[in-house]
Design a protein around this motif. Structure first.
Motif, PDB file in Angstrom:
ATOM      1  N   PHE B 425       0.846  -1.192   0.000  1.00 41.08           N
ATOM      2  CA  PHE B 425       0.000   0.000   0.000  1.00 41.08           C
ATOM      3  C   PHE B 425       0.888   1.252   0.000  1.00 41.08           C
ATOM      4  O   PHE B 425       0.711   2.167  -0.806  1.00 41.08           O
ATOM      5  CB  PHE B 425      -0.899  -0.031   1.239  1.00 41.08           C
ATOM      6  CG  PHE B 425      -1.809   1.151   1.405  1.00 41.08           C
ATOM      7  CD1 PHE B 425      -3.038   1.204   0.768  1.00 41.08           C
ATOM      8  CD2 PHE B 425      -1.439   2.206   2.232  1.00 41.08           C
ATOM      9  CE1 PHE B 425      -3.883   2.285   0.937  1.00 41.08           C
ATOM     10  CE2 PHE B 425      -2.280   3.301   2.399  1.00 41.08           C
ATOM     11  CZ  PHE B 425      -3.500   3.332   1.749  1.00 41.08           C
ATOM     12  N   PHE B 426       1.873   1.259   0.903  1.00 37.84           N
ATOM     13  CA  PHE B 426       2.772   2.414   0.949  1.00 37.84           C
ATOM     14  C   PHE B 426       3.706   2.426  -0.256  1.00 37.84           C
ATOM     15  O   PHE B 426       4.158   3.493  -0.694  1.00 37.84           O
ATOM     16  CB  PHE B 426       3.534   2.454   2.276  1.00 37.84           C
ATOM     17  CG  PHE B 426       2.635   2.807   3.427  1.00 37.84           C
ATOM     18  CD1 PHE B 426       2.261   4.128   3.650  1.00 37.84           C
ATOM     19  CD2 PHE B 426       2.099   1.833   4.247  1.00 37.84           C
ATOM     20  CE1 PHE B 426       1.390   4.456   4.673  1.00 37.84           C
ATOM     21  CE2 PHE B 426       1.231   2.156   5.275  1.00 37.84           C
ATOM     22  CZ  PHE B 426       0.877   3.468   5.483  1.00 37.84           C
ATOM     23  N   GLY B 427       3.958   1.243  -0.817  1.00 40.26           N
ATOM     24  CA  GLY B 427       4.709   1.168  -2.062  1.00 40.26           C
ATOM     25  C   GLY B 427       3.961   1.867  -3.189  1.00 40.26           C
ATOM     26  O   GLY B 427       4.556   2.588  -4.005  1.00 40.26           O
ATOM     27  N   ALA B 428       2.631   1.672  -3.222  1.00 35.42           N
ATOM     28  CA  ALA B 428       1.803   2.341  -4.227  1.00 35.42           C
ATOM     29  C   ALA B 428       1.875   3.854  -4.039  1.00 35.42           C
ATOM     30  O   ALA B 428       1.988   4.613  -5.009  1.00 35.42           O
ATOM     31  CB  ALA B 428       0.359   1.853  -4.137  1.00 35.42           C
ATOM     32  N   ILE B 429       1.843   4.299  -2.782  1.00 33.57           N
ATOM     33  CA  ILE B 429       1.945   5.730  -2.509  1.00 33.57           C
ATOM     34  C   ILE B 429       3.290   6.266  -3.015  1.00 33.57           C
ATOM     35  O   ILE B 429       3.363   7.315  -3.653  1.00 33.57           O
ATOM     36  CB  ILE B 429       1.789   6.016  -0.999  1.00 33.57           C
ATOM     37  CG1 ILE B 429       0.381   5.650  -0.544  1.00 33.57           C
ATOM     38  CG2 ILE B 429       2.094   7.484  -0.689  1.00 33.57           C
ATOM     39  CD1 ILE B 429       0.167   5.754   0.951  1.00 33.57           C
ATOM     40  N   ALA B 430       4.344   5.473  -2.732  1.00 32.58           N
ATOM     41  CA  ALA B 430       5.681   5.919  -3.139  1.00 32.58           C
ATOM     42  C   ALA B 430       5.780   6.050  -4.662  1.00 32.58           C
ATOM     43  O   ALA B 430       6.415   6.970  -5.167  1.00 32.58           O
ATOM     44  CB  ALA B 430       6.739   4.945  -2.611  1.00 32.58           C
ATOM     45  N   SER B 431       5.136   5.134  -5.392  1.00 38.56           N
ATOM     46  CA  SER B 431       5.253   5.165  -6.858  1.00 38.56           C
ATOM     47  C   SER B 431       4.148   5.995  -7.509  1.00 38.56           C
ATOM     48  O   SER B 431       4.243   6.325  -8.685  1.00 38.56           O
ATOM     49  CB  SER B 431       5.216   3.737  -7.398  1.00 38.56           C
ATOM     50  OG  SER B 431       3.949   3.158  -7.148  1.00 38.56           O
ATOM     51  N   GLY B 432       3.093   6.312  -6.773  1.00 34.80           N
ATOM     52  CA  GLY B 432       1.987   7.083  -7.336  1.00 34.80           C
ATOM     53  C   GLY B 432       1.130   6.269  -8.302  1.00 34.80           C
ATOM     54  O   GLY B 432       0.345   6.821  -9.064  1.00 34.80           O
ATOM     55  N   ASP B 433       1.250   4.937  -8.245  1.00 33.37           N
ATOM     56  CA  ASP B 433       0.567   4.084  -9.207  1.00 33.37           C
ATOM     57  C   ASP B 433      -0.763   3.562  -8.636  1.00 33.37           C
ATOM     58  O   ASP B 433      -0.856   2.425  -8.185  1.00 33.37           O
ATOM     59  CB  ASP B 433       1.496   2.921  -9.574  1.00 33.37           C
ATOM     60  CG  ASP B 433       0.914   2.085 -10.696  1.00 33.37           C
ATOM     61  OD1 ASP B 433       0.018   2.587 -11.395  1.00 33.37           O
ATOM     62  OD2 ASP B 433       1.364   0.934 -10.870  1.00 33.37           O
ATOM     63  N   TYR B 434      -1.780   4.415  -8.637  1.00 25.51           N
ATOM     64  CA  TYR B 434      -3.105   4.013  -8.146  1.00 25.51           C
ATOM     65  C   TYR B 434      -4.136   5.031  -8.610  1.00 25.51           C
ATOM     66  O   TYR B 434      -3.812   6.200  -8.814  1.00 25.51           O
ATOM     67  CB  TYR B 434      -3.112   3.909  -6.615  1.00 25.51           C
ATOM     68  CG  TYR B 434      -2.659   5.170  -5.900  1.00 25.51           C
ATOM     69  CD1 TYR B 434      -1.316   5.382  -5.624  1.00 25.51           C
ATOM     70  CD2 TYR B 434      -3.576   6.161  -5.517  1.00 25.51           C
ATOM     71  CE1 TYR B 434      -0.886   6.544  -5.003  1.00 25.51           C
ATOM     72  CE2 TYR B 434      -3.155   7.320  -4.884  1.00 25.51           C
ATOM     73  CZ  TYR B 434      -1.807   7.511  -4.636  1.00 25.51           C
ATOM     74  OH  TYR B 434      -1.386   8.652  -4.032  1.00 25.51           O
ATOM     75  N   ASP B 435      -5.388   4.559  -8.770  1.00 18.76           N
ATOM     76  CA  ASP B 435      -6.497   5.477  -9.037  1.00 18.76           C
ATOM     77  C   ASP B 435      -6.943   6.119  -7.729  1.00 18.76           C
ATOM     78  O   ASP B 435      -7.167   7.315  -7.636  1.00 18.76           O
ATOM     79  CB  ASP B 435      -7.703   4.720  -9.624  1.00 18.76           C
ATOM     80  CG  ASP B 435      -7.444   4.242 -11.044  1.00 18.76           C
ATOM     81  OD1 ASP B 435      -6.533   4.785 -11.689  1.00 18.76           O
ATOM     82  OD2 ASP B 435      -8.157   3.324 -11.485  1.00 18.76           O
ATOM     83  N   ALA B 436      -7.117   5.238  -6.719  1.00 16.43           N
ATOM     84  CA  ALA B 436      -7.585   5.720  -5.418  1.00 16.43           C
ATOM     85  C   ALA B 436      -7.067   4.773  -4.349  1.00 16.43           C
ATOM     86  O   ALA B 436      -6.870   3.579  -4.594  1.00 16.43           O
ATOM     87  CB  ALA B 436      -9.108   5.751  -5.390  1.00 16.43           C
ATOM     88  N   LEU B 437      -6.835   5.316  -3.162  1.00  6.02           N
ATOM     89  CA  LEU B 437      -6.441   4.510  -2.013  1.00  6.02           C
ATOM     90  C   LEU B 437      -7.652   4.374  -1.108  1.00  6.02           C
ATOM     91  O   LEU B 437      -8.375   5.356  -0.889  1.00  6.02           O
ATOM     92  CB  LEU B 437      -5.305   5.184  -1.236  1.00  6.02           C
ATOM     93  CG  LEU B 437      -4.007   5.429  -1.996  1.00  6.02           C
ATOM     94  CD1 LEU B 437      -3.082   6.317  -1.172  1.00  6.02           C
ATOM     95  CD2 LEU B 437      -3.314   4.110  -2.303  1.00  6.02           C
TER      96      LEU B 437
END
Lengths: 342, 538
Positions: B425-437
Motif C-alpha cells: 500500500f505504501f509502495g503504491a503511494i511511493a510510486s503514485g501508481d493508483y487510481d484511489a487509495l
C-alpha cells in the motif's frame, strides 16, 4: 598419507556417516537458497512493509529515508552480494535484526524456540503414547468390528482442524472449568492445551504408520513362533511386535517436526503463545525478511539434524545396519531381524 | 441505570455524546458531559486489579515512536502531555503546562510548567527535560514519524527558566498545540530520551498515573498505579492517584478468545470487539465503549493524475452513488454513523456536509450523461469505447470496499478492488501508481487534510492539482485565530467533498467492552483509551 590410512581404518563408519552429514549440510544450504530466492522474488518493498507495521498510517515514503533503512538492514547492494553476505553471516550465527520490531532475530528465536519446543515435544510424546495405546487396543480388540471401530478413531485427529480443537479446548477447559490458562507461555499448565491440540494430528500420523507395522509384524512368522513357544501376550507384543514396529515410527519423527513447525503457528495464535510459529506468521505478514530467513534456517537446521540423528539411530536400532557399520575387515554374518532376540 | 448504548446511534457518536455516554456509564447523574466521574453510589471494590485483553503485541511501548493504537493505548497511561484536549469541544486545556501562549504567526509556543511534577524515577519535570524530549524526537526522525510530524519545522527549544521555555518553528505550525496534547508528544524522563530507540521501546519512564511494571514480548504488559500522582488535567473525573492498583494486558490475538474470555470473566476489559459481536455485549452484564476515530474517515483518496480520476464528473458521480448509511449498516459498528464530511464527526473542526455527501443516484446519472457517458449493455457506463472503471488499492476493510463496489455497480460504475499488504500500500503511494487509495487517516486536528492532500506533505496520499485548495491548506496551517481557522477549514472540507478529492465511505469506530463492574473508562480526543478514572465497583 597417514591420514588416508586413518580414514581407511575408519572406513565403514565414515562411509556410513559422511554422506548423511553432507546431505544434512546440503539441506541447510538448499533451504537458504530457496528461501532467499522466494523472498526476493516477491513483489513489494520489505522496508516499507516494516515501516507500515511500526508507523501505521504515519509511515513515510520519503526515498532518502527508505534508502537509509535499506542500508541499515543489509538490503542494499546487488542480490549476489546480499546472498553471499547473509549466508556468511548465518554461519557466524548472525541472523540480523528484525525490521518490523527492531529486535535481534537470534534473540527472538532464542526466546521463542524453548516455548515452541516445549509444546512440540509434549505433543510428540502425547501423540506417540496415544498412537501406541490405540494400536495395542486395536491389535487386541475382538471381534473384528470392534477392531475396525477402534481403528477409525485416530484418523479423526487429523480430520479436525487444530484451530477448532484449540478454540473448543479453551472454551471448555479454560473458560468453563478453569483448569488451564487460555493464553500465555508461563509454566507447564500453559503447555498442556496447545500440546493436546497438536498431539491429535501428530498422533494420527503416528498411528497410521505404527498400526500398519504392528499388524504386519503380528502376522509374521517369528510372532507365531513366539506364541507357539508359549510366551505370554504382553511379552509377544512388547518384545517381538513393538520392537519391530518402532523403526518406521522413528523414521517419521523427522516429518512430524516439519509438520509441527507449521502446526505451532496455528496453536500459538489460538492460545496467544509466544513461539516460533507465531513469530513466523507475523514476520511473513510484515515481509520481515530477516526474521523469515532466520526462522526458516533454524527450523531447517533442526529438521536436518533430527533427520541425521534418526538416520544414525538406525545404525544403533537396526541390527542389520549396526553390524554392517561395526564390521571392519572381515564382515561377520549379518544377524537378521526376526531371529529370536530373546 | 439504563444502558446508554441503547440510545439512538446518532446521539452516540458525536464526541459530546461519547463523553456523556462514558459519564452515564460511570453512573454519573451530571449531564454536563465534561466530567466522567464514577458515581457516588458506586462503591469501589476491595481489589482494584483488572485484566485488559489486547489484540496484538504492542511491539514498542514508547509513545513517541509508535503509531500503533494498541501501543498508544498503553503509552497514554504511562505518560502525560503538556496540554490536554477536550474530545467534546476540541478545547485545549493545561496539563503538565499550567499556562501556554503562542505568537501571532504560530512559530513560537511559550509554556510554563506545573510545579511539583516528577517522573516515576523520582527526577523532577523541568524545561530542560522537555527540550531534550523534543530534540530527541527530531533525532529519531523516521522512527518517530508521527511525533516529528507534529514538530514540523522545529528549530529548537529556548529554556528561559526551570519551568519556562519556548518551542520555536521555522514556519507557522498551528497543529502543534493539538500535537502537544497527544501521547506522541508525551513527556518522558531524561534517562529515557537519552536511551537508544530500541531500549526505549522496551521501557519508558514518564510522569503518568501508571508505571510500567513488566513487558514480556508476545505475552503481556503490566502497569501499576503511580503513588503520589496528583497532576491530572481538569478534564479528568477526579484528582489524586488513579483508582486502579494494576492493569495487566495479556496479548490475545484471537478475537473469539477475547470475547469468550470477557463472557467467562477471565478478562475484565477487552480491546477491539468485532462489530459482529457487538450485540453479545449490549446487555446489562457488560459495558461497551465506542469512539469514532478522528481524522479522515475510511475513504477513497483520489489520484487525479491516474486513469479516469482526472474527470471531475466521474469522481462526483462516484461520491453520489454511495449510500453511506447502508455501508454503515452493512459493515460498521452499531454505535457508529455514516460519514457526513471528509473529516469524521469526532474531529475538531468537523463540518456537517450531509447534503453534499447525500446518496443521489439520479444526480450521478445526470452528471455522467452530461459528461458524454452512456449506459452500456452490461449496465456499466461507456464513453468512446472506454468503460467507466476505477481501482481502489487498500490493505484493510475489504468488506467496506465490497459494499461500495456493489452500490457503484448498481449505478453503472465498475469498481475494482486491489487488496495488498500494508507494505505494498505504501509502495503504491511511493510510486503514485493508483487510481484511489481506500483507507482512513487518524489525526486529531483538521490539519490532517493538509497531510493527506498538500503537495508539500512528505507522504501525501491524494494527488490533486488545485491551487485554490493548496493555498487554503497552507493558510489554515498558519492561522492562529480559532474562528478564522475554522472558516478556512470549513471551506476546505466543502471543496474537497464537492470536487470529490476524498470520497468518504465509513467512520471507523474503536469498540471496546468491559464487564459491568468496571466503570469510568474514557477516550481521549484521538479515540485512545484513558484508564485514570477507571474503577472496579463492588
Amino acid at each position: 598419507m597417514r591420514s588416508a590410512g586413518r580414514l581407511h581404518r575408519a572406513g565403514p563408519l565414515v562411509r556410513f556417516v559422511a554422506p548423511k552429514v553432507l546431505q544434512c549440510l546440503f539441506v541447510v544450504w538448499a533451504t537458504y537458497t530457496v528461501t532467499f530466492l522466494l523472498i526476493h522474488a516477491l513483489p513489494g518493498d520489505p522496508v516499507l512493509a516494516a515501516l507500515a507495521v511500526r508507523a501505521g498510517d504515519a509511515a513515510t515514503t520519503d526515498p532518502a529515508v527508505l534508502d537509509a533503512l535499506r542500508a541499515q538492514y543489509g538490503l542494499d547492494g546487488s542480490l549476489v552480494h546480499q546472498y553471499v553476505a547473509h549466508f556468511v553471516a548465518l554461519f557466524r550465527g548472525d541472523l540480523g535484526v528484525s525490521m518490523a520490531t527492531g529486535y535481534e532475530v537470534s534473540d527472538m528465536v532464542a526466546r521463542a524456540l524453548p516455548r515452541t519446543a516445549a509444546v512440540a515435544v509434549l505433543a510428540l510424546v502425547l501423540g506417540f503414547v496415544g498412537a501406541l495405546g490405540f494400536t495395542i487396543a486395536a491389535y487386541l480388540a475382538r471381534p473384528r468390528w470392534l477392531r475396525s471401530a477402534v481403528s477409525q478413531i485416530p484418523p479423526l485427529g487429523i480430520a479436525i482442524p487444530a484451530f477448532l480443537t484449540g478454540v473448543v479446548l479453551i472454551s471448555l477447559l479454560s473458560f468453563q472449568l478453569g483448569w488451564f490458562p487460555a493464553s500465555g507461555a508461563d509454566g507447564f499448565a500453559s503447555t498442556v492445551m496447545p500440546a493436546v491440540t497438536l498431539s491429535l494430528p501428530t498422533g494420527a500420523i503416528f498411528y497410521q504408520v505404527f498400526s500398519a507395522a504392528v499388524f504386519e509384524a503380528g502376522d509374521a512368522g517369528f510372532v507365531r513362533t513366539a506364541q507357539a513357544k508359549g510366551l505370554s501376550q504382553p511379552v509377544v507384543i512388547g518384545r517381538h511386535i513393538l520392537r519391530n514396529a518402532v523403526l518406521p515410527s522413528i523414521t517419521i519423527i523427522g516429518l512430524q517436526i516439519g509438520y509441527l513447525a507449521g502446526g505451532t503457528a496455528v496453536v500459538e495464535t489460538v492460545f496467544s503463545r509466544d513461539g516460533i510459529g507465531r513469530i513466523t506468521v507475523d514476520a511473513v505478514l510484515a515481509r520481515d525478511i530477516n526474521v523469515v530467513t532466520g526462522v526458516v534456517m533454524v527450523v531447517a537446521a533442526i529438521y536436518a539434524v533430527t533427520t541425521l540423528v534418526v538416520d544414525l539411530l538406525y545404525g544403533v536400532l537396526d541390527p542389520r545396519i549396526r553390524t554392517r557399520v561395526a564390521a571392519t575387515r572381515a564382515p561377520r554374518p549379518v544377524v537378521l531381524e526376526g531371529a529370536d532376540p530373546a | 441505570m439504563t444502558n446508554p448504548f441503547r440510545l439512538s446511534r446518532r446521539h452516540l457518536v458525536a464526541p459530546a455524546a461519547v463523553l456523556a455516554a462514558a459519564t452515564a456509564l460511570a453512573g454519573c447523574s451530571s449531564s454536563s458531559g465534561t466530567e466522567a466521574t464514577v458515581s457516588a453510589s458506586s462503591t469501589p471494590a476491595a481489589a482494584q486489579d483488572v485484566v485488559f485483553a489486547i489484540k496484538e503485541d504492542p511491539t514498542c511501548l514508547d509513545p513517541q515512536q509508535t503509531s500503533m493504537t494498541t501501543s498508544l493505548n498503553i503509552g497514554r497511561q504511562l505518560t502525560d502531555s503538556l496540554l490536554d484536549q477536550d474530545p467534546a469541544t476540541g478545547d485545549i486545556v493545561p496539563w503538565l503546562a499550567s499556562d501556554w501562549s503562542v505568537n501571532d504567526d504560530a512559530t513560537a509556543y511559550t509554556f510554563t510548567l506545573r510545579d511539583g511534577v516528577t517522573f516515576s524515577d523520582g527526577t523532577p519535570l523541568t524545561s530542560e527535560v522537555v527540550a531534550e524530549n523534543f530534540d530527541a524526537i527530531m533525532a529519531l526522525g523516521s522512527s518517530a514519524s508521527l511525533a516529528s510530524a507534529y514538530l514540523a519545522g522545529y528549530t529548537g527549544t529556548d529554556v528561559t527558566s526551570e519551568t519556562e521555555f519556548t518551542v520555536n518553528f521555522s514556519a507557522p505550525n498551528v497543529q502543534f498545540a493539538q500535537g502537544a496534547t497527544t501521547m506522541s508528544l508525551g513527556i518522558l524522563s531524561a534517562d529515557t530520551v537519552a536511551a537508544s530507540a530500541e531500549d526505549r521501546c522496551q521501557s519508558v519512564v514518564g510522569t503518568g498515573p501508571f508505571v510500567l511494571d513488566s513487558y514480556t514480548v508476545n505475552d503481556s504488559v503490566k502497569i501499576v498505579k503511580r503513588d503520589g500522582y496528583d497532576w491530572g488535567s481538569e478534564l479528568r473525573g477526579h484528582t489524586g492517584e488513579a483508582y486502579l492498583d494494576s492493569v495487566t494486558f495479556p496479548i490475545i490475538t484471537e478475537a473469539s478468545v477475547r470475547t469468550g474470555g470477557l463472557e467467562s470473566g477471565e478478562y475484565d476489559l477487552i480491546q477491539d470487539v468485532p462489530y459482529i459481536d457487538e450485540s453479545r455485549f449490549s446487555g446489562d452484564a457488560f459495558h461497551l465503549y465506542a469512539a469514532a476515530n478522528p481524522g479522515v474517515p475510511n475513504s477513497f483518496v483520489i489520484n487525479t493524475t491516474h486513469g479516469l480520476m482526472g474527470d471531475e464528473a466521474v469522481r462526483q458521480a462516484i461520491t453520489k452513488s454511495l449510500d453511506r448509511d447502508q455501508i454503515n449498516v452493512l459493515t460498521g459498528s452499531a454505535s457508529g454513523q455514516a460519514p457526513t464530511s471528509v473529516l469524521t464527526s469526532s474531529t475538531p473542526g468537523y463540518t456537517d456536509l450531509g447534503d453534499t455527501l447525500a446518496y443521489d443516484p439520479e444526480g450521478a446519472a445526470a452528471l455522467l450523461e452530461a459528461d458524454g457517458w452512456t449506459l452500456g449493455s452490461d449496465g456499466i457506463y461507456q464513453k468512446d469505447g472506454q468503460t467507466l472503471t476505477f481501482t481502489v488499492t487498500a490493505f484493510y476493510a475489504q468488506d467496506v470496499l465490497e459494499a461500495a463496489q456493489m452500490q457503484l455497480a448498481d449505478n453503472g460504475i465498475d469498481m475494482q478492488i486491489n487488496m495488498v499488504s500494508a507494505g505494498d500500500f505504501f509502495g503504491a503511494i511511493a510510486s503514485g501508481d493508483y487510481d484511489a487509495l481506500g483507507a482512513g487517516l487518524t489525526r486529531t486536528d483538521p490539519d490532517v487534510l493538509r497531510v493527506l492532500l498538500s503537495v508539500d506533505s512528505a507522504s501525501r496520499w491524494g494527488i490533486v492539482d488545485d491551487p485554490e485548495l493548496e493555498s487554503l491548506l497552507q493558510e489554515q496551517a498558519a492561522t492562529v485565530d480559532t474562528d478564522a481557522r475554522q472558516a478556512i477549514v470549513d471551506q476546505i472540507q466543502q471543496l474537497v467533498a464537492e470536487k470529490a478529492y476524498v470520497i468518504p465511505a465509513l467512520e471507523t469506530v474503536q469498540l471496546h467492552a468491559s464487564s459491568a463492574n468496571v466503570e469510568g473508562l474514557t477516550f481521549d480526543s484521538a479515540a485512545r483509551i484513558n484508564l485514570y478514572d477507571a474503577m472496579v465497583v463492588g
